[in-house]
Design an enzyme around this catalytic site. Structure first.
Site, PDB file in Angstrom:
ATOM      1  N   ASP A  99       0.881  -1.132  -0.021  1.00  0.00           N
ATOM      2  CA  ASP A  99      -0.056   0.154   0.012  1.00  0.00           C
ATOM      3  C   ASP A  99       0.779   1.462   0.001  1.00  0.00           C
ATOM      4  OD1 ASP A  99      -1.826  -1.877   0.302  1.00  0.00           O
ATOM      5  OD2 ASP A  99      -2.785  -1.208   2.230  1.00  0.00           O
ATOM      6  N   ASP A 109      -2.497   5.811  -2.794  1.00  0.00           N
ATOM      7  CA  ASP A 109      -1.916   4.557  -2.187  1.00  0.00           C
ATOM      8  C   ASP A 109      -1.198   3.840  -3.171  1.00  0.00           C
ATOM      9  OD1 ASP A 109      -3.210   5.455   0.128  1.00  0.00           O
ATOM     10  OD2 ASP A 109      -4.375   3.355   0.561  1.00  0.00           O
ATOM     11  N   HIS A 151      -7.627   0.103  -3.867  1.00  0.00           N
ATOM     12  CA  HIS A 151      -6.360  -0.665  -4.388  1.00  0.00           C
ATOM     13  C   HIS A 151      -6.943  -1.696  -5.652  1.00  0.00           C
ATOM     14  CE1 HIS A 151      -4.869  -0.267   0.019  1.00  0.00           C
ATOM     15  NE2 HIS A 151      -5.110   1.198  -0.638  1.00  0.00           N
ATOM     16  N   ASP A 200      -5.332  -4.365  -6.706  1.00  0.00           N
ATOM     17  CA  ASP A 200      -4.701  -5.828  -6.597  1.00  0.00           C
ATOM     18  C   ASP A 200      -5.765  -6.885  -6.045  1.00  0.00           C
ATOM     19  OD1 ASP A 200      -4.431  -4.960  -3.857  1.00  0.00           O
ATOM     20  OD2 ASP A 200      -2.310  -5.504  -3.749  1.00  0.00           O
ATOM     21  N   CYS A 245      -0.831  -7.845  -1.065  1.00  0.00           N
ATOM     22  CA  CYS A 245      -0.766  -6.823  -0.076  1.00  0.00           C
ATOM     23  C   CYS A 245       0.552  -6.744   0.643  1.00  0.00           C
ATOM     24  CB  CYS A 245      -1.979  -6.651   0.800  1.00  0.00           C
ATOM     25  SG  CYS A 245      -3.465  -6.356  -0.426  1.00  0.00           S
TER      26      CYS A 245
HETATM   27  O1  DAV Z   1     -11.544  -6.353  -2.658  1.00  0.00           O
HETATM   28  O2  DAV Z   1     -11.561  -5.417  -0.810  1.00  0.00           O
HETATM   29  C1  DAV Z   1      -8.731  -5.240  -1.303  1.00  0.00           C
HETATM   30  C2  DAV Z   1      -7.311  -4.608  -1.515  1.00  0.00           C
HETATM   31  C3  DAV Z   1      -6.471  -4.736  -0.485  1.00  0.00           C
HETATM   32  N1  DAV Z   1      -5.210  -3.866  -0.795  1.00  0.00           N
HETATM   33  C4  DAV Z   1     -11.022  -5.660  -1.686  1.00  0.00           C
HETATM   34  C5  DAV Z   1      -9.852  -4.859  -2.088  1.00  0.00           C
END
Ligand code: DAV
Length: 377
Positions: free
Chosen positions: A108, A195, A244, A246, A350
């Protein structure tokens, strides 16, 4: 030990050196404008804050240590951050908040682009000082690799003016989805906010998710900061909590990306991939109906995998459907139990941050149709 080299241009070339996060002292931070945006109305985290229970920290650390060992056993060098006592308030001239967060997800915070590691501004107030956990490692790389570029994006102010007031008062999921589609997020365009995990690195092209934690001004800043790259804005209208990239859009090797079927990339933004013979396939669905308790993320951490090279990927051990799909796509799958670590900041991708992958800066998208590119000012 091999001398330190910092260099990584993507998420799939052979991984040789990586940072794996730690769960120590992780807190659930008090509510703040950006976290309110992320936590679902019916989440068990609503209204809770403070240090996470010690036994959950210990379980998460066991799984993080096991991930570090799996990587080390394959000859990959692993470094770990230095946790702070995260249960301390943050005060700046512009805001105060009751605690910090943690350092389980280096992804992140740290954006590795070639020989540079760029520290992201971060859009949550509780994450304002999080980069300090990585400072000892960055200082070491600075001494050991004379070409390493240690960079910090402009520090944000995160005053109330950076967020839309009352944005989430009585909002339904339907309204969240409409706002995502309309690119109307809780973070506004007052200052540069991103981020690092919102950016998908594919050689010369950087694909940035516009969402709750990354705005357009950040993309313009990134384009000026990386003048030899092409920065693209992408967004995923099916996601009520877009944060995010990913667990949404995950490259496995040159030419192949898995995309969350509930959050498809809009057709107009697919063109650059189609025109350059990249395949985007729907990711398999998670075997779980809900994330573990006190977890920020969705079940789609199933796709939050760590690619070790073009044929090898680490996937969460219970995600049999995702593992089968990876296998059919020609990947060797290394399963690892990781769900106890999820609540501390995400999945296997992550929890890691690239220091060194082999390979160089490839131009995978020689054909550039108009549409997604953030043009230099
Ligand atoms: O689908 O909750 C999570 C991404 C965490 N870096 C989600 C995204």
């Amino acid at each position: 030990m091999t001398p330190t080299t910092v260099s990584s241009w993507n998420d799939f070339d052979p991984l040789k050196h990586v940072i794996v996060g730690r769960a120590d002292h992780t807190c659930i931070p008090p509510a703040e404008p950006c976290s309110e945006a992320k936590i679902p109305e019916d989440s068990d985290m609503r209204g809770m804050w403070g240090p996470r229970p010690l036994e959950t920290v210990e379980k998460a650390n066991e799984q993080l240590d096991a991930l570090a060992k799996l990587l080390e056993d394959r000859g990959i060098r692993v470094d770990r951050p230095t946790p702070l006592q995260w249960n301390q308030a943050v005060h700046t001239p512009d805001f105060s908040t009751g605690s910090m967060f943690g350092c389980m997800p280096p992804r992140d915070v740290l954006l590795t682009v070639g020989k540079e590691i760029l520290l992201a501004p971060m859009s949550f107030r509780s994450r304002y000082w999080e980069y300090l956990a990585y400072e000892p490692l960055l200082a070491k790389y600075f001494e050991e690799d004379p070409q390493f570029r240690w960079e910090q994006a402009p520090r944000p102010r995160l005053s109330d003016e950076s967020y839309r007031a009352g944005y989430f008062d009585d909002i339904t999921i339907e309204e969240r989805l409409q706002r995502t589609a309309a690119l109307n997020f809780v973070t506004n365009e007052k200052e540069i906010l991103f981020d690092a995990a919102d950016i998908c690195r594919l050689g010369k092209d950087l694909f940035c998710q516009h969402g709750l934690t990354t705005n357009r001004k950040a993309m313009r800043w990134l384009q000026r900061h990386f003048p030899d790259h092409r920065v693209h804005a992408v967004n995923f209208p099916g996601d009520p909590y877009p944060i995010h990239i990913d667990a949404t859009f995950v490259p496995l090797r040159p030419g192949l990306i898995i995309n969350n079927p509930d959050r498809p990339l809009p057709d107009s933004q697919r063109e650059i991939f189609q025109r350059n013979d990249w395949e985007i396939v729907d990711a398999a669905r998670s075997v779980h109906n809900s994330p573990p308790p006190l977890c920020y993320s969705s079940v789609w951490l199933s796709m939050n995998c760590l690619v070790l090279d073009h044929k090898t990927v680490v996937v969460e051990a219970s995600e049999t459907r995702q593992m089968e799909q990876m296998d059919k796509l020609g990947m060797n799958v290394l399963p690892i139990a990781f769900r106890d670590a999820y609540p501390f900041g995400g999945g296997i991708h992550c929890a890691t941050g690239d220091v060194y992958r082999e390979g160089s800066c490839e131009d995978y998208f020689a054909v550039q149709p108009p549409g997604t590119q953030v043009l230099p000012d």
